[in-house]
Design a protein around this motif. Sequence first.
Motif, short mmCIF file in Angstrom:
data_model
loop_
_atom_site.label_atom_id
_atom_site.label_comp_id
_atom_site.label_asym_id
_atom_site.label_seq_id
_atom_site.Cartn_x
_atom_site.Cartn_y
_atom_site.Cartn_z
N PRO A 1 0.81 -1.22 0.00
CA PRO A 1 0.00 0.00 0.00
C PRO A 1 0.85 1.27 0.00
CG PRO A 1 -0.79 -1.54 1.65
CD PRO A 1 0.50 -2.10 1.11
N HIS A 2 2.10 1.14 0.42
CA HIS A 2 2.98 2.31 0.50
C HIS A 2 3.72 2.58 -0.81
CE1 HIS A 2 2.06 2.36 4.73
NE2 HIS A 2 2.42 1.10 4.81
N SER A 3 3.72 1.60 -1.72
CA SER A 3 4.47 1.81 -2.96
C SER A 3 3.59 1.82 -4.20
CB SER A 3 5.56 0.74 -3.09
OG SER A 3 4.98 -0.55 -3.14
N GLY A 4 2.28 1.76 -4.02
CA GLY A 4 1.38 1.86 -5.17
C GLY A 4 1.32 0.56 -5.96
N SER A 5 0.94 0.66 -7.22
CA SER A 5 0.82 -0.52 -8.08
C SER A 5 1.37 -0.19 -9.46
CB SER A 5 -0.65 -0.95 -8.19
OG SER A 5 -1.40 0.06 -8.84
N LEU A 6 1.50 -1.23 -10.27
CA LEU A 6 1.95 -1.07 -11.64
C LEU A 6 0.89 -1.62 -12.59
CD1 LEU A 6 5.63 -2.37 -11.40
CD2 LEU A 6 4.88 0.00 -11.53
N ALA A 7 0.76 -1.00 -13.74
CA ALA A 7 -0.04 -1.57 -14.82
C ALA A 7 0.94 -1.81 -15.96
CB ALA A 7 -1.13 -0.60 -15.27
N ILE A 8 0.78 -2.92 -16.64
CA ILE A 8 1.67 -3.25 -17.76
C ILE A 8 0.81 -3.71 -18.92
CG2 ILE A 8 2.04 -5.61 -16.91
CD1 ILE A 8 4.96 -5.30 -17.99
N THR A 9 1.21 -3.31 -20.11
CA THR A 9 0.47 -3.70 -21.31
C THR A 9 1.46 -4.00 -22.43
OG1 THR A 9 -1.33 -3.10 -22.82
CG2 THR A 9 0.21 -1.34 -22.22
N VAL B 1 4.65 0.46 -19.21
CA VAL B 1 4.34 0.32 -17.79
C VAL B 1 3.94 1.68 -17.25
CG1 VAL B 1 5.26 -0.34 -15.53
CG2 VAL B 1 6.05 -1.54 -17.59
N ARG B 2 3.00 1.69 -16.33
CA ARG B 2 2.65 2.91 -15.62
C ARG B 2 2.66 2.60 -14.13
NH1 ARG B 2 -1.44 2.07 -12.05
NH2 ARG B 2 -3.39 1.44 -12.94
N SER B 3 2.90 3.62 -13.35
CA SER B 3 2.87 3.45 -11.91
C SER B 3 1.70 4.22 -11.34
CB SER B 3 4.17 3.94 -11.27
OG SER B 3 4.30 5.33 -11.45
N GLU B 4 1.25 3.78 -10.21
CA GLU B 4 0.17 4.46 -9.51
C GLU B 4 0.71 4.92 -8.18
OE1 GLU B 4 -3.39 2.44 -7.49
OE2 GLU B 4 -4.08 2.95 -9.50
N GLU B 5 0.32 6.07 -7.78
CA GLU B 5 0.78 6.60 -6.50
C GLU B 5 0.36 5.67 -5.38
OE1 GLU B 5 2.77 9.29 -6.02
OE2 GLU B 5 2.89 9.27 -8.20
N PRO B 6 1.14 5.61 -4.32
CA PRO B 6 0.75 4.80 -3.16
C PRO B 6 -0.60 5.24 -2.62
CG PRO B 6 2.96 5.69 -2.89
CD PRO B 6 2.39 6.32 -4.12
N THR B 7 -1.32 4.28 -2.09
CA THR B 7 -2.61 4.63 -1.50
C THR B 7 -2.36 5.40 -0.21
OG1 THR B 7 -2.70 2.53 -0.35
CG2 THR B 7 -3.80 2.65 -2.48
#
Length: 163
Positions: free
Chosen positions: A48-56, A151-157
């Motif tokens: 939760p502190h490092s966010g998530s990644l999306a990959i396509t 790849v994209r990153s999402e900010e930590p929640t």
Amino acid sequence: MLTAGVDERTLGDVGEFALIRDFIVPAVEAFGFAGNIGDDCGFLSRSPHSGSLAITTDGGPRPILWKLAGHQKDYADAGWLSLVASASDIATSGGAPLAAVTCIKAPVDLKVRDVVRFVQGFAEACRAFGFEYAGGDVGEASHFSSITTAVRSEEPTSELQSH
């Protein structure tokens, strides 16, 4: 696992979304991979502190652009469009663009300048859409094609604060 007769159906019979939902997701879940599988992006949870990644990833066989008058064998535009296909998937998933790579397959008689033009178009699109160009692969094939992974990153929640 899969039911009898499934292998006789075609993608045209099933369709992209049903293929993913009814066959691909159950097939990978059988190996312990829980489903964060989308139709255009996969999602990787981190803490939760490092966010998530999306990959396509998107394949780019002979660019359709080359069928348009004035764009035959326009490798720079093909490079640009190669990134745009993946960038649009990343954009719809939210978060910030992170990095992109491309795999180029080409015949041995393709001019080096054409490969360079493709990479320049790809890199220009990376800069325009906020992706870092992170390299890729080049290999031999009977005709030109490319595969792009972004790849994209999402900010930590954010954690809820108690008052």
